[in-house]
Write an enzyme that holds these catalytic residues in place. Structure first.
Site, PDB file in Angstrom:
ATOM      1  N   GLY A   3      36.394  54.065  14.663  1.00  0.00           N
ATOM      2  CA  GLY A   3      37.186  54.677  13.277  1.00  0.00           C
ATOM      3  C   GLY A   3      35.577  55.040  12.661  1.00  0.00           C
ATOM      4  CB  CYS A   4      35.387  57.010   9.566  1.00  0.00           C
ATOM      5  SG  CYS A   4      36.584  56.580   8.856  1.00  0.00           S
ATOM      6  CE1 TYR A   5      35.615  54.319   4.215  1.00  0.00           C
ATOM      7  CE2 TYR A   5      37.402  54.037   4.816  1.00  0.00           C
ATOM      8  CZ  TYR A   5      36.412  54.748   4.120  1.00  0.00           C
ATOM      9  OH  TYR A   5      37.269  55.033   3.341  1.00  0.00           O
ATOM     10  CB  THR A  47      30.966  54.426  13.243  1.00  0.00           C
ATOM     11  OG1 THR A  47      32.126  54.476  14.016  1.00  0.00           O
ATOM     12  CG2 THR A  47      29.293  54.433  13.820  1.00  0.00           C
ATOM     13  CG  PHE A  82      28.362  57.120   8.897  1.00  0.00           C
ATOM     14  CD1 PHE A  82      29.496  57.369   9.703  1.00  0.00           C
ATOM     15  CD2 PHE A  82      27.909  55.810   8.239  1.00  0.00           C
ATOM     16  CE1 PHE A  82      30.552  56.287   8.704  1.00  0.00           C
ATOM     17  CE2 PHE A  82      28.887  55.244   8.272  1.00  0.00           C
ATOM     18  CZ  PHE A  82      29.886  54.928   8.534  1.00  0.00           C
TER      19      PHE A  82
END
Length: 308
Positions: A116-118, A120, A287
């Protein structure tokens, strides 16, 4: 010479479009997508996924599970960009920087689940410190993160980019029930003993993430200061192509963090901000939620699986 066939299932969503754009023009693979009239045709999708070498699933969780269940040919490998399989032990977690051997595990894997984005950013900060014994596994972790509105998918993009965009909130904190689907993923892959507090938000910008984790030095092992935390992260990511650790001097000079600073890249920038007099440290990650947080990570994993 065999040219691998890569099928993107769900290529009209935000992540799928970005992956398609990143792979456009490559001659070392054959990219396959379905025309709009066939995207909801289960039989046609089943044929496409069984005819490819690697499938990249950019689908809602339930549809991703259906797609995997439709695979009949054992040689088909999968990168799932949904959250359907991120805590499943039979899937390889697609964060190549997770530990020293993870890139090779991804390269050999049949089933890879994209992070998942968060998570990462959170896992990249927490796991090395926990493995080094600098951050206790039972530390009461609290994570605050702000993403561009593209993280909310098509509905959020429409809200902020339609004719009614002037009425969209400039900032939204959500996940107030403390049941965000990324929380178990962070707990598992960071190596935490307990569920962290996770407080996500959207800002009125399209893409990019800034994530922060406050650390009280009094709760760490004796003698552990901010410089030691920074040294641990610097050592851990010394050879990582896509992870940068800000020098302490740069962190001391910084007055703010721009969530959009790495947009359009597959890079992750970590920071350690130290106030030794107060006994406090702030860990940070910046990011692109559509880059290292989604499509960039998928392409990085694809390249590992292709041996590129």
């Amino acid at each position: 010479m065999h040219v691998p066939t890569v099928f993107i299932d769900g290529d009209q969503g935000t992540t799928g479009l970005q992956i398609h754009e990143r792979l456009r023009g490559r001659t070392d693979l054959r990219l396959v997508t379905l025309p709009s009239a066939e995207r909801k045709d289960l039989q046609r999708r089943g044929e496409a996924i069984n005819d490819c070498d690697i499938a990249i699933l950019c689908l809602p969780d339930a549809a991703a599970r259906e797609a995997v269940a439709a695979i009949r040919r054992p040689e088909v490998r999968v990168i799932d960009a949904s959250s359907a399989h991120r805590t499943q032990p039979q899937w390889v977690y697609g964060l190549p920087e997770l530990d020293e051997g993870q890139a090779q595990r991804i390269a050999r894997a049949e089933r890879v689940t994209n992070p998942g984005c968060y998570p990462t950013g959170a896992i990249a900060l927490l796991r090395p410190l926990i493995e080094a014994g600098l951050l206790p596994r039972d530390y009461p972790v609290a994570i605050h993160a702000v993403s561009g509105y593209s993280g909310g998918g098509r509905a959020a993009i429409d809200e902020y980019e339609s004719g009614e965009a002037s009425h969209a909130a400039p900032f939204k904190v959500y996940g107030l029930a403390l049941e965000h689907k990324h929380t178990p993923e962070i707990e598992l892959h960071a190596g935490l003993a307990h569920r962290p507090f996770f407080v996500p938000a959207y800002g009125a910008f399209r893409q990019g993430i800034v994530l922060t984790i406050p650390i009280a030095l009094r709760l760490l092992p004796a003698g552990t200061g901010g410089e030691r935390l920074h040294a641990c992260l610097t050592e851990r990511y010394a050879g990582a192509r896509h992870v940068q650790v800000m020098p302490l001097a740069d962190a001391r000079a910084a007055t703010h963090l721009d969530p959009q600073a790495l947009n359009g890249t597959n890079d992750l920038r970590l920071g350690v901000f130290v106030n030794a007099d107060r006994g406090q440290v702030l860990l940070s990650a910046v990011f692109d939620n559509l880059g290292k947080g989604a499509s960039g990570a998928a392409v990085q994993n694809l390249d590992l699986m292709l041996g590129a």
